[in-house]
Design an enzyme around this catalytic site. Structure first.
Site, mmCIF file in Angstrom:
data_model
loop_
_atom_site.group_PDB
_atom_site.id
_atom_site.type_symbol
_atom_site.label_atom_id
_atom_site.label_comp_id
_atom_site.label_asym_id
_atom_site.label_seq_id
_atom_site.Cartn_x
_atom_site.Cartn_y
_atom_site.Cartn_z
ATOM 1 N N GLN A 33 48.074 49.379 40.059
ATOM 2 C CA GLN A 33 46.976 48.463 40.361
ATOM 3 C C GLN A 33 47.122 47.869 41.758
ATOM 4 O OE1 GLN A 33 47.475 45.619 37.171
ATOM 5 N NE2 GLN A 33 49.665 45.606 37.528
ATOM 6 N N HIS A 64 49.618 29.505 30.006
ATOM 7 C CA HIS A 64 50.986 29.852 29.623
ATOM 8 C C HIS A 64 51.561 28.931 28.557
ATOM 9 C CE1 HIS A 64 50.882 31.913 33.683
ATOM 10 N NE2 HIS A 64 51.174 32.877 32.834
ATOM 11 N N ASP A 88 54.210 38.005 36.054
ATOM 12 C CA ASP A 88 54.232 36.834 36.937
ATOM 13 C C ASP A 88 55.322 35.845 36.544
ATOM 14 O OD1 ASP A 88 52.911 34.727 35.000
ATOM 15 O OD2 ASP A 88 51.629 36.491 34.925
ATOM 16 N N GLY A 140 54.966 48.877 27.559
ATOM 17 C CA GLY A 140 55.213 48.028 26.402
ATOM 18 C C GLY A 140 54.814 48.671 25.091
ATOM 19 N N ASP A 157 51.146 39.343 26.826
ATOM 20 C CA ASP A 157 50.557 38.636 27.969
ATOM 21 C C ASP A 157 50.043 39.695 28.930
ATOM 22 O OD1 ASP A 157 49.859 36.986 30.026
ATOM 23 O OD2 ASP A 157 51.899 36.359 30.527
ATOM 24 N N SER A 158 48.964 40.348 28.536
ATOM 25 C CA SER A 158 48.467 41.500 29.281
ATOM 26 C C SER A 158 47.279 41.128 30.148
ATOM 27 C CB SER A 158 48.048 42.608 28.312
ATOM 28 O OG SER A 158 46.892 42.206 27.597
ATOM 29 N N ASP A 160 43.262 42.177 31.138
ATOM 30 C CA ASP A 160 42.154 42.398 30.216
ATOM 31 C C ASP A 160 42.416 43.640 29.375
ATOM 32 O OD1 ASP A 160 40.676 40.222 31.164
ATOM 33 O OD2 ASP A 160 39.858 41.401 32.809
#
Length: 280
Positions: A33, A64, A88, A140, A157-158, A160
């Site tokens: 990406q 978070h 992140d 994952g 925690d992906s 979209d």
């Protein structure tokens, strides 16, 4: 001198957000990406992946804290935690606020996101320095298939849930998650906007109900996300999730025992969403 403006072009929502940019801190491309970090006078530093804002320093806690602390407090003894995505570091940071956590494995396919975050997002990436943190750069979806009865809590925690992240919302993936969890494990994932992705939210809930005995939905208001009203789908093998199972001792900006309960939708409204009865 004209202001630099970043226009977010989210292909999955009929809305455009515009941000004033004081500085472009990083711009590059990984094998997976495009990655950007910009400085905004209103929102602080912002992480952008493939043109879509993932987080901002000012409001990231609204995402978070809810993603991490609701499942970890719903579980009485969350010692081993798996985070899928979250390069992140924000979710990892929140997970490691729990002294009871002995191991937090973060699996993110894109190593570049982690490295960029370490350099440009230090307030989020502090958890990578914790000796309890284990970082794995793998897919994952494939990683979770190798484990059985291993984790107390699994957090997705992906980005979209489309493209390469789409598999993380399938019934097949949820069955692998169920197997990887211990007999009293809890799973949670961010599942998009009630306003713009209502059908997706309902479908994910229905898939989870085919796998887990306890499934629920909670929300947070996140100013930089499309529609603001963001959902988290949570599933449990054993414990009810609407109230904390442990005393809340972690230092947070907004999450506490009251906010835990307030985050869950009234059951009548929740049932309408899950059953596809709620329409705009």
């Amino acid at each position: 001198m004209r202001d630099i403006v970043f226009i977010e072009r989210d292909p999955y929502a009929p809305i455009r957000h515009c941000y004033t940019v004081s500085k472009i801190l990083y711009q590059g491309k990984s094998p997976y990406q495009e990655i950007q970090v910009i400085e905004s006078p209103e929102f602080g530093r912002m992480l952008i992946l493939d043109g879509v804002v993932q987080l901002d320093e000012k409001y990231e806690f609204l995402y978070h804290e809810y993603l991490a602390h609701v499942p970890l407090h719903a579980h009485p003894n969350p010692r081993n935690v798996l985070i899928i995505g979250g390069g992140d570091g924000g979710t990892l940071r929140e997970v490691l606020k729990h002294d009871i956590v002995e191991r937090a494995v973060l699996v993110d396919i894109d190593k570049e996101v982690i490295e960029v975050s370490k350099k440009y997002l230090p307030t989020l990436s502090v958890g990578f320095q914790d000796p309890r943190a284990i970082v794995v750069n793998e897919d994952g979806y494939k990683y979770v298939q190798d484990y059985e009865n291993e984790f107390d809590v699994i957090i997705v925690d992906s980005t979209d849930p489309v493209g390469f992240a789409h598999v993380l919302t399938t019934e097949d993936f949820f069955r692998h998650v169920y197997k990887a969890l211990k007999e009293d494990g809890i799973f949670v994932a961010q599942t998009e906007s009630i306003h713009y992705h209502l059908e997706m939210v309902s479908n994910i809930q229905q898939r989870l109900k085919k796998v887990f005995p306890i499934v629920d939905l909670y929300t947070s208001v996140i100013p930089i996300y499309a529609g603001y009203w963001w959902t988290f789908s949570i599933a449990s093998k054993k414990y009810p999730v609407r109230t904390p199972a442990r005393e809340v001792k972690v230092q947070t900006k907004i999450y506490d025992a009251d906010m835990h309960e307030y985050a869950f939708l009234p059951e009548s409204f929740y049932n309408k969403i899950v059953n596809g009865e709620y329409k705009y």
